[in-house]
Write an enzyme that holds these catalytic residues in place. Structure first.
Site, PDB file in Angstrom:
ATOM      1  N   HIS A 118      -3.121   2.060   4.026  1.00  0.00           N
ATOM      2  CA  HIS A 118      -2.767   2.055   2.600  1.00  0.00           C
ATOM      3  C   HIS A 118      -3.621   3.062   1.834  1.00  0.00           C
ATOM      4  CE1 HIS A 118       0.132  -1.137   2.374  1.00  0.00           C
ATOM      5  NE2 HIS A 118      -0.686  -2.084   2.822  1.00  0.00           N
ATOM      6  N   HIS A 170      -5.403  -1.561   8.900  1.00  0.00           N
ATOM      7  CA  HIS A 170      -4.242  -1.748   8.021  1.00  0.00           C
ATOM      8  C   HIS A 170      -4.541  -1.244   6.610  1.00  0.00           C
ATOM      9  CE1 HIS A 170      -0.560  -4.078   6.846  1.00  0.00           C
ATOM     10  NE2 HIS A 170      -1.169  -4.079   5.670  1.00  0.00           N
ATOM     11  N   GLU A 171      -5.663  -1.684   6.060  1.00  0.00           N
ATOM     12  CA  GLU A 171      -6.010  -1.265   4.697  1.00  0.00           C
ATOM     13  C   GLU A 171      -6.339   0.227   4.637  1.00  0.00           C
ATOM     14  OE1 GLU A 171      -5.384  -3.113   2.236  1.00  0.00           O
ATOM     15  OE2 GLU A 171      -4.975  -4.864   3.479  1.00  0.00           O
ATOM     16  N   GLU A 173       3.947   0.132   3.117  1.00  0.00           N
ATOM     17  CA  GLU A 173       3.605  -0.735   4.242  1.00  0.00           C
ATOM     18  C   GLU A 173       3.750   0.012   5.566  1.00  0.00           C
ATOM     19  OE1 GLU A 173       2.272  -4.623   5.518  1.00  0.00           O
ATOM     20  OE2 GLU A 173       2.255  -3.513   3.629  1.00  0.00           O
TER      21      GLU A 173
END
Length: 556
Positions: free
Chosen positions: A321, A317-318, A347
């Site tokens: 980003h 997830h990170e 997101e």
């Protein structure tokens, strides 16, 4: 971007907007900086090539001010990253003073009267400026209006309430007593209405606040999107719950050395495309992505010793980003057009990698070899990619806590919060009624009633900081991700075969060109989706993805 109190039990991810640019670059990046500065000059020249001299001079002056402001914001971001990751515990007071002094400088530059005058003149006459320059003026003008609209006494009340509200929420959640937090939440409702009225009295308060997080979005459009999602998901979830025992992921719970987890997640992040030349990986209490510049992106993760999947999905997830930040267009470095196209789109990049890729069967085929290498006792034998895929996609029952929920139930948690916070702002929901309404909607949408306020209306930190309009971006991100990934599969031959081999280069490059480098050139997520995918955000694409996936998993 908003800065939230660090509470790992109440948030999934706090993306920290990376500012542009840092004032100095390390020696090993000097050649890159020279090349980038030439590109910036070329881009600036192109943006004003046809502009009259006076217009060009005004635009250049605006860009100079914006880049200086961006550099200061980058320094502020670095101080915040250090505070959360590296700062010694005794430095809190001095760091607070440093941040306060810097915040004053940033405020002065954001509200600079000369900047406002130049932007006003350019809005009246932008003859000869290209679409990128127009986007710079549009973004800077929007920010300037917001920064100068709030009177000093209101700003001071908001700052005071940020501390008081958070402390009241912590105490109320500890005792599971909503009434202790209710007066502070009422104050947040009141000051946010007042704030919205100062910014734009012609628009509904919720729309004004939502614009801080999802530019161009309105409550009317959210009603259209979320009603479709709610009507599609509730019956699908009911059908899955009737066969909940078909998929069992409990076998994957075990004992996993956290240092080994960290090394595996680092390898996965690097395989996906994270650059250590322009970033770093660390461990923090709460995972987030921050830094100072696309050439300096700081990513953090955390790990649980009994759950290898939570640390892994958090790291992916990170990484999503971070790839957005590292992929931004340096030709327009330091200018608003180079910033992310809203929190929902940001997101979407983390969720595309975490869910569309990371929770897919092709990725499980790649992941099987990683798990077998780092944890041979558990995964070195007959464990199949299909088993890993099933364990990664179990539906939680009951699903009480948003940050612990799964891909299928998560959107309904967001719909519930959106409906309640919008009601608070338009007056149709009273603060004292929130616990009852929360539980009623939980039972209606998710078939579960929280036994306490702490597990219900008090579980999230956002309202303690007055962040109305933040929640919708989480599920908008998931919907954008599904639509973007569908288009990527159509345009990249054999994409999922590449993923199963651990080859992510084509997808990363496609996202760089279609999403990351575009920044905020377009005025809304819908507009960007129209350009990239051929239609504005279509919730049915998201629903089709979920229905197809979970129908197969749970043999509906």
């Amino acid at each position: 971007s908003p800065s939230l109190p660090v509470d790992p039990s109440s948030m999934r991810c706090a993306f920290k907007q990376v500012a542009r640019p840092a004032t100095h670059l390390p020696y090993n990046l000097k050649r890159t900086a020279v090349r980038d500065s030439r590109a910036q000059m070329t881009a600036a020249a192109a943006a004003t090539a046809e502009a009259p001299t006076e217009v060009k001079q005004r635009y250049d002056k605006v860009c100079e001010k914006l880049k200086e402001l961006s550099a200061l914001s980058g320094i502020s971001s670095l101080l915040e990253w250090d505070m959360m990751v590296m700062m010694p515990p005794g430095a809190g007071e001095s760091r607070g003073h440093q941040k306060s002094v810097l915040a004053g400088l940033v405020y002065d530059k954001r509200t600079d009267a000369e900047l406002g005058k130049l932007l006003g003149e350019l809005r009246s006459n932008s003859e000869g400026l290209d679409k990128v320059a127009q986007a710079v003026i549009r973004g800077a003008s929007r920010d300037y209006k917001k920064n100068t609209a709030i009177p000093k006494d209101l700003a001071q009340r908001i700052a005071k309430l940020e501390t008081e509200g958070y402390e009241a929420w912590v105490a109320a959640r500890k005792e599971s007593n909503f009434s202790k937090f209710a007066p502070f939440l009422q104050q947040w409702v009141d000051v946010n209405k007042e704030k919205a009225k100062h910014i734009d009295p012609s628009r509904p308060a919720y729309d004004v606040l939502l614009d801080d997080y999802e530019r161009g979005m309105t409550a009317e459009r959210l009603d259209e999107i979320f009603s479709q999602v709610r009507e599609g998901l509730v019956p699908l979830l009911t059908a899955v719950k009737a066969k909940i025992d078909i998929v069992d992921g409990s076998w994957i719970i075990g004992s996993y050395d956290t240092a080994t987890q960290a090394e595996m997640c680092k390898q996965v992040a690097l395989d996906i495309g994270f650059s250590l030349d322009n970033g770093r990986l660390d461990v923090s209490v709460h995972p987030f992505t921050g830094g100072t510049h696309p050439t300096d992106v700081r990513m953090t993760t955390r790990f649980k010793p009994d759950d290898v999947l939570e640390g892994l999905t958090g790291a992916i997830h990170e990484t999503g980003h971070a790839l957005y930040e590292q992929g931004r267009n340096l030709e327009y470095d330091g200018l608003p057009v180079n910033s992310a196209a809203g929190m929902g789109i940001h997101e979407s990049q983390s969720l595309l990698w975490e869910r569309m890729v990371g929770l897919g069967l092709p990725f499980s085929r790649y992941l099987k070899h990683k798990l077998a290498h780092f944890f041979p006792e558990k995964f070195g034998g007959a464990v199949s990619a299909e088993q890993i895929y099933e364990a990664s996609n179990t539906v939680k029952e009951p699903s009480l806590i948003r940050v612990e929920s799964d891909e299928l139930t998560y959107p309904l948690h967001i719909v519930l919060r959106y409906e309640l916070e919008r009601g608070l702002l338009d007056g149709s929901v009273k603060v004292e009624d929130l616990p009852r309404l929360w539980n009623e909607k939980m039972e209606k949408y998710l078939g579960a009633v929280p036994p306490t306020d702490a597990q219900g209306v008090l579980q999230d930190v956002h309202w303690s900081a007055g962040l109305f309009g933040y929640f919708p971006t989480y599920s908008l991100g998931a919907m954008y991700a599904a639509q973007i990934y569908k288009t990527a599969k159509e345009q990249i031959p054999d994409l999922e075969e590449q993923i199963s081999r651990g080859d992510f280069k084509a997808l990363k490059s496609w996202l760089n060109e279609k999403i990351h480098k575009v920044g905020s050139l377009y005025n809304s997520g819908d507009e960007l989706m129209q350009v990239v995918t051929g239609s504005k955000l279509d919730p049915q694409i998201f629903l089709n993805y979920l229905k197809e996936k979970y129908t197969a998993l749970y043999k509906l």
